[in-house]
Design a protein around this motif. Structure first.
Motif, PDB file in Angstrom:
ATOM      1  N   UNK A  59      -8.927   2.162   8.426  1.00  0.00           N
ATOM      2  CA  UNK A  59      -7.674   1.437   8.566  1.00  0.00           C
ATOM      3  C   UNK A  59      -7.951  -0.060   8.563  1.00  0.00           C
ATOM      4  N   UNK A  60      -7.150  -0.802   7.825  1.00  0.00           N
ATOM      5  CA  UNK A  60      -7.319  -2.251   7.785  1.00  0.00           C
ATOM      6  C   UNK A  60      -7.279  -2.812   9.193  1.00  0.00           C
ATOM      7  N   UNK A  61      -8.265  -3.605   9.583  1.00  0.00           N
ATOM      8  CA  UNK A  61      -8.271  -4.170  10.938  1.00  0.00           C
ATOM      9  C   UNK A  61      -7.332  -5.360  11.100  1.00  0.00           C
ATOM     10  N   UNK A  62      -6.507  -5.616  10.086  1.00  0.00           N
ATOM     11  CA  UNK A  62      -5.555  -6.717  10.161  1.00  0.00           C
ATOM     12  C   UNK A  62      -4.249  -6.289  10.791  1.00  0.00           C
ATOM     13  N   UNK A  63      -3.169  -6.309  10.014  1.00  0.00           N
ATOM     14  CA  UNK A  63      -1.840  -6.076  10.580  1.00  0.00           C
ATOM     15  C   UNK A  63      -1.569  -4.589  10.767  1.00  0.00           C
ATOM     16  N   UNK A  64      -0.434  -4.286  11.407  1.00  0.00           N
ATOM     17  CA  UNK A  64      -0.088  -2.903  11.739  1.00  0.00           C
ATOM     18  C   UNK A  64       0.968  -2.332  10.803  1.00  0.00           C
ATOM     19  N   UNK A  65       1.172  -2.959   9.633  1.00  0.00           N
ATOM     20  CA  UNK A  65       2.144  -2.410   8.686  1.00  0.00           C
ATOM     21  C   UNK A  65       1.703  -1.008   8.271  1.00  0.00           C
ATOM     22  N   UNK A  66       2.638  -0.064   8.168  1.00  0.00           N
ATOM     23  CA  UNK A  66       2.260   1.328   7.876  1.00  0.00           C
ATOM     24  C   UNK A  66       1.625   1.495   6.505  1.00  0.00           C
ATOM     25  N   UNK A  67       0.799   2.520   6.393  1.00  0.00           N
ATOM     26  CA  UNK A  67       0.187   2.852   5.112  1.00  0.00           C
ATOM     27  C   UNK A  67       1.204   3.515   4.196  1.00  0.00           C
ATOM     28  N   UNK A  68       1.021   3.311   2.909  1.00  0.00           N
ATOM     29  CA  UNK A  68       1.888   3.926   1.912  1.00  0.00           C
ATOM     30  C   UNK A  68       1.882   5.446   2.069  1.00  0.00           C
ATOM     31  N   UNK A  69       3.043   6.057   1.863  1.00  0.00           N
ATOM     32  CA  UNK A  69       3.183   7.506   2.057  1.00  0.00           C
ATOM     33  C   UNK A  69       3.158   8.282   0.749  1.00  0.00           C
ATOM     34  N   UNK A  70       2.994   7.575  -0.385  1.00  0.00           N
ATOM     35  CA  UNK A  70       3.123   8.245  -1.688  1.00  0.00           C
ATOM     36  C   UNK A  70       1.828   8.220  -2.500  1.00  0.00           C
ATOM     37  N   UNK A  71       0.691   8.022  -1.835  1.00  0.00           N
ATOM     38  CA  UNK A  71      -0.588   8.127  -2.523  1.00  0.00           C
ATOM     39  C   UNK A  71      -1.041   6.882  -3.243  1.00  0.00           C
ATOM     40  N   UNK A  72      -0.491   5.731  -2.893  1.00  0.00           N
ATOM     41  CA  UNK A  72      -0.908   4.485  -3.526  1.00  0.00           C
ATOM     42  C   UNK A  72      -2.386   4.227  -3.242  1.00  0.00           C
ATOM     43  N   UNK A  73      -3.161   3.927  -4.272  1.00  0.00           N
ATOM     44  CA  UNK A  73      -4.603   3.744  -4.122  1.00  0.00           C
ATOM     45  C   UNK A  73      -4.990   2.292  -3.828  1.00  0.00           C
ATOM     46  N   UNK A  74      -4.074   1.375  -3.967  1.00  0.00           N
ATOM     47  CA  UNK A  74      -4.363  -0.030  -3.671  1.00  0.00           C
ATOM     48  C   UNK A  74      -3.355  -0.554  -2.656  1.00  0.00           C
ATOM     49  N   UNK A  75      -3.268   0.144  -1.530  1.00  0.00           N
ATOM     50  CA  UNK A  75      -2.349  -0.251  -0.458  1.00  0.00           C
ATOM     51  C   UNK A  75      -3.031  -1.338   0.378  1.00  0.00           C
ATOM     52  N   UNK A  76      -3.170  -2.507  -0.230  1.00  0.00           N
ATOM     53  CA  UNK A  76      -3.970  -3.578   0.346  1.00  0.00           C
ATOM     54  C   UNK A  76      -3.231  -4.898   0.187  1.00  0.00           C
ATOM     55  N   UNK A  77      -3.792  -5.951   0.770  1.00  0.00           N
ATOM     56  CA  UNK A  77      -3.209  -7.277   0.619  1.00  0.00           C
ATOM     57  C   UNK A  77      -4.319  -8.320   0.698  1.00  0.00           C
ATOM     58  N   UNK A  78      -3.972  -9.532   0.338  1.00  0.00           N
ATOM     59  CA  UNK A  78      -4.943 -10.620   0.334  1.00  0.00           C
ATOM     60  C   UNK A  78      -5.583 -10.807   1.695  1.00  0.00           C
ATOM     61  N   UNK A  79      -4.775 -10.905   2.731  1.00  0.00           N
ATOM     62  CA  UNK A  79      -5.334 -11.181   4.047  1.00  0.00           C
ATOM     63  C   UNK A  79      -6.105  -9.998   4.609  1.00  0.00           C
ATOM     64  N   UNK A 236       1.881  -6.567   3.182  1.00  0.00           N
ATOM     65  CA  UNK A 236       2.277  -5.341   2.477  1.00  0.00           C
ATOM     66  C   UNK A 236       3.776  -5.080   2.575  1.00  0.00           C
ATOM     67  N   UNK A 237       4.466  -5.806   3.462  1.00  0.00           N
ATOM     68  CA  UNK A 237       5.922  -5.726   3.493  1.00  0.00           C
ATOM     69  C   UNK A 237       6.529  -6.198   2.176  1.00  0.00           C
ATOM     70  N   UNK A 238       5.814  -7.068   1.446  1.00  0.00           N
ATOM     71  CA  UNK A 238       6.338  -7.568   0.176  1.00  0.00           C
ATOM     72  C   UNK A 238       6.652  -6.427  -0.780  1.00  0.00           C
ATOM     73  N   UNK A 239       5.838  -5.363  -0.758  1.00  0.00           N
ATOM     74  CA  UNK A 239       6.108  -4.207  -1.613  1.00  0.00           C
ATOM     75  C   UNK A 239       7.451  -3.594  -1.267  1.00  0.00           C
ATOM     76  N   UNK A 240       7.703  -3.424   0.032  1.00  0.00           N
ATOM     77  CA  UNK A 240       8.979  -2.840   0.465  1.00  0.00           C
ATOM     78  C   UNK A 240      10.151  -3.742   0.092  1.00  0.00           C
TER      79      UNK A 240
END
Length: 760
Positions: A59-79, A236-240
């Protein structure tokens, strides 16, 4: 690899207003430059492909935004990538480094220079005779902690702080140790960020958490984003937001600054958009509220809904109000009695603009309101969050898909910390289960939070401070007072991955205990271990490290807790060593002691893990009335007195909490500068201040005392008149320890009363 040592030459500061989309190629370029600078062109990309992957990655040690639920393989962000790369660095801080530098010398280094030295490799103890840290064995380190704790007159002379990245299993053991010792002194970073959110939702709904999940975000008709810079703090909120805009949802951003996330984005994992440089809007309306004026704006929206209901009864969900709420009549009366003139004055937003937001709300069948620290770090933070709930209740935006409250938690497991027992005000039901299943007699009196701990250390009432992660000295308010308090302790213990300010602001005795990072493999007697975390939307899932530890001397966080606990409690019936052999054993105990964790080991291994139950989502309200409770709090006066400004502290984009990656802030157009203050250009003109002029900033605390920052550079910015902003942790010195909310006990870091003048 040889770390970079000592001061780094400063380049001339630059400011160029940012006019580009959030994320996209700017983020890709920034990540590439960061990977090159850190020489992580192999492990960095490997980590990108493992981060936030269900049950097989970490799990990314950064923010607490939820992980993608649809199998996205690049559920990541710059920070997130920067955070992970910063942890995986090949640079090392070994005993030779400490032998070459005194603590007094290191104290003069910047935050970037300290963390840039790399990973800590083995336990160290402070030697006051030489002013150096020197090596110590784990056995002797644990014995120093244990003997000091055993020697206290009472257990409340110790305080156990938690940062938001500690996994659930270590969290559970940590609070168990403290309570078996006999104290509820369990301050945590929530005391400085979302304490107001928890208390408000607990009072209104009977739960301290939001009720929505990512699926709700995907089906909402309207999203209201308040007091958050999502592009930096929850990227990752930007995706939403992009997906919401594409499906025609309305997106209203409410913030003193129009941040990059509130304009447009290119989502990096959308390869076609990246290739075509295709941007997507992330807002349909931006409202620039004055600092502290959010409650007035929300009440204005509620007033508009109630006025609309006179003409159209469907503007209210009267059936929902009658069946599921209490206090509606009193709330309606307070709204009706608040004039539009006062709502405009307090919010800093015109009536027409408030009505625009209310129109969006009334036209939407399903609305989500999301918020972060811009709403909570105020004297009236609890009342403001309760006002969010009031507005949602008016139209029945609770307990159904696509609707509800959605706080944005800032650190990866800060919500899990509270769920698993880090709470200085535990309720009897939690303590009863802990007593039954862990066979201890936990203390019942409330303990100390962050502010209370600093006050107690300063008085000499708390003699031992243990920091489980984080950088307490830098994160806390009123830096000189916090430093004085820590230095007044008999013993300070910091469990850390990297060198930071808290190692240099220490008690008469001090330990640095280095731990594994989230990215590293954790091997124990029964094999490779995994830990769990809870995200901002109550999903609990596994995290498994991928990389060989930075040093063979590192211990895991659960193992460090167990080592301290056994040394402090030699006759403890708790099987500390047995727990560490296999973390499934910890989870088995948690499944009995924690409500909602039943069958923990099986459920956490399901795809995506499991979601903790939320009674309020099912319209079950654990409040005294049994219903959702409207609040009719008075509107606070947040308009600055003549000649003063309301200053809010915030993070730069190239920063995560107290970790500084560089002196740049790309999304605000800043380069090579952190000692700055953003001001409205008319406020600057009124004071005879021009761009890049040095200024002196003076804050006035509620007790009349003053604090100063001199020589900061003024930057003209699109911010409401009467408001100013600058970076934490540098500006934490302006927030007095006495300036904490009487509602939440949070330091009031988003509403500091200041005067700003051209430097003498």
């Amino acid at each position: 690899m040889e770390p970079r040592v000592g001061p780094i030459p400063k380049e001339d500061p630059e400011y160029h207003p940012y006019h580009h989309p959030a994320a996209g190629w700017g983020a890709a370029k920034s990540v590439t430059q960061f990977l090159v600078r850190e020489r992580e062109l192999v492990d960095g990309p490997r980590a990108i492909m493992k981060m936030n992957h269900e049950n097989t990655g970490f799990d990314c040690p950064g923010c607490a935004w939820p992980d993608d639920t649809k199998g996205l393989k690049l559920d990541i962000c710059e920070n997130g990538i920067k955070h992970v790369t910063w942890e995986m660095t090949r640079k090392r801080v070994e005993p030779e480094f400490f032998a070459a530098h005194t603590v007094s010398e290191l104290f003069e280094w910047s935050e970037f220079e300290l963390e840039d030295q790399g990973r800590l490799t083995e336990p160290m103890v402070y030697d006051p005779d030489t002013d150096h840290y020197v090596p110590i064995s784990w056995k002797d380190a644990f014995e120093l902690v244990g003997s000091t704790l055993r020697g206290l007159e009472n257990p409340n002379q110790a305080s156990f702080y938690t940062s938001g990245r500690l996994g659930n299993e270590a969290t559970f053991l940590y609070q168990l140790m403290a309570r078996e010792l006999g104290t509820n002194n369990l301050p945590d970073c929530s005391n400085m960020c979302h304490e107001a959110s928890g208390r408000a939702m607990e009072a209104s709904l009977g739960t301290g958490k939001g009720t929505v999940d990512l699926k709700d975000w995907e089906s909402a008709d309207a999203l209201f984003i308040m007091g958050v810079n999502a592009a930096s703090n929850a990227p990752r909120m930007l995706t939403a937001l992009a997906e919401a805009y594409h499906r025609g949802a309305q997106i209203v951003h409410i913030n003193p600054l129009v941040e990059a996330a509130a304009t447009r984005t290119i989502v990096p994992h959308d390869f076609m958009d990246m290739a075509l440089f295709k941007t997507t809007k992330t807002s349909t309306l931006n409202l620039q509220v004055r600092i502290g004026g959010d409650m007035a704006l929300l009440r204005g929206m509620a007033k508009a809904v109630l006025e609309e209901a006179r003409l159209d009864p469907k503007a209210l969900d009267q059936e929902f109000i009658d069946r599921h709420t209490t206090g509606f009549d009193a709330y309606r009366e307070v709204c009706e009695n608040t004039s539009w003139a006062e709502l405009e004055r307090q919010s800093g937003v015109t009536r027409d603009d408030i009505l625009k937001a209310a129109r969006v709300y009334c036209d939407a069948d399903r609305s989500i309101i999301s918020w972060c620290l811009g709403l909570t770090q105020h004297e009236h933070g609890v009342d403001t969050v309760r006002e969010i709930i009031n507005l949602l209740l008016l139209r029945g935006n609770l307990g159904r898909e696509g609707a509800g409250p959605s706080p944005v938690r800032g650190h990866s497991n800060v919500q899990g910390n509270r769920t698993c027992g880090i709470d200085h005000r535990p309720d009897d039901a939690f303590l009863d289960r802990l007593a039954e299943y862990c066979k201890i007699d936990p203390p019942r009196e409330h303990g100390l939070d962050t502010v209370g701990t600093i006050q107690a250390m300063r008085r000499g009432d708390v003699k031992v401070f243990v920091g489980m992660g984080g950088n307490f000295a830098l994160a806390a308010p009123d830096s000189p007072i916090t430093y004085e308090a820590l230095r007044n302790c008999d013993l300070t213990v910091q469990v850390s991955t990297k060198l930071n300010r808290s190692h240099l602001v220490h008690g008469r005795q001090a330990l640095i205990l280095p731990c594994l990072g989230r990215t590293e493999k954790d091997h124990q007697r029964k094999g490779l271990q995994s830990t769990s975390v809870e995200d901002s939307m109550s999903m609990v899932h596994m995290s498994v490290g991928m990389k060989r530890p930075a040093s063979r001397h590192l211990l895991s966080e659960p193992a460090i807790v167990a080592g301290m606990a056994r040394a402090a409690l030699p006759a403890s019936p708790t099987p500390w060593e047995w727990y560490i052999e296999d973390y499934d054993r910890i989870r088995d105990t948690m499944s009995q002691a924690l409500d909602g964790f039943e069958d923990f080991n099986r459920r956490v291994r399901l795809p995506l893990g499991f979601r903790l139950k939320q009674p309020a989502r099912e319209l079950v309200f654990l409040t005294p009335s049994g219903g959702a409770e409207f609040s009719d709090a008075a509107l606070p006066d947040v308009v600055p007195a003549p000649g003063t400004l309301a200053l809010g502290t915030m993070r730069s984009h190239d920063q995560w909490n107290t970790t500084i990656y560089s002196d740049n802030d790309r999304y605000r157009g800043i380069k090579n500068l952190r000692e700055l203050v953003f001001m409205n250009k008319d406020d600057m003109r009124e004071r005879g201040i021009s761009e890049f002029d040095p200024v002196d900033i003076t804050s006035t605390a509620r007790d009349g005392s003053h604090r100063h920052l001199n020589g900061y550079l003024a930057i003209p910015y699109d911010i409401p008149r009467g408001c100013a902003a600058g970076y934490m942790p540098e500006m934490n010195v302006l927030c007095a320890l006495v300036d904490y909310s009487t509602q939440s006990d949070q330091p009031i870091m988003k509403h500091v009363k200041v005067t700003i003048e051209a430097a003498a």
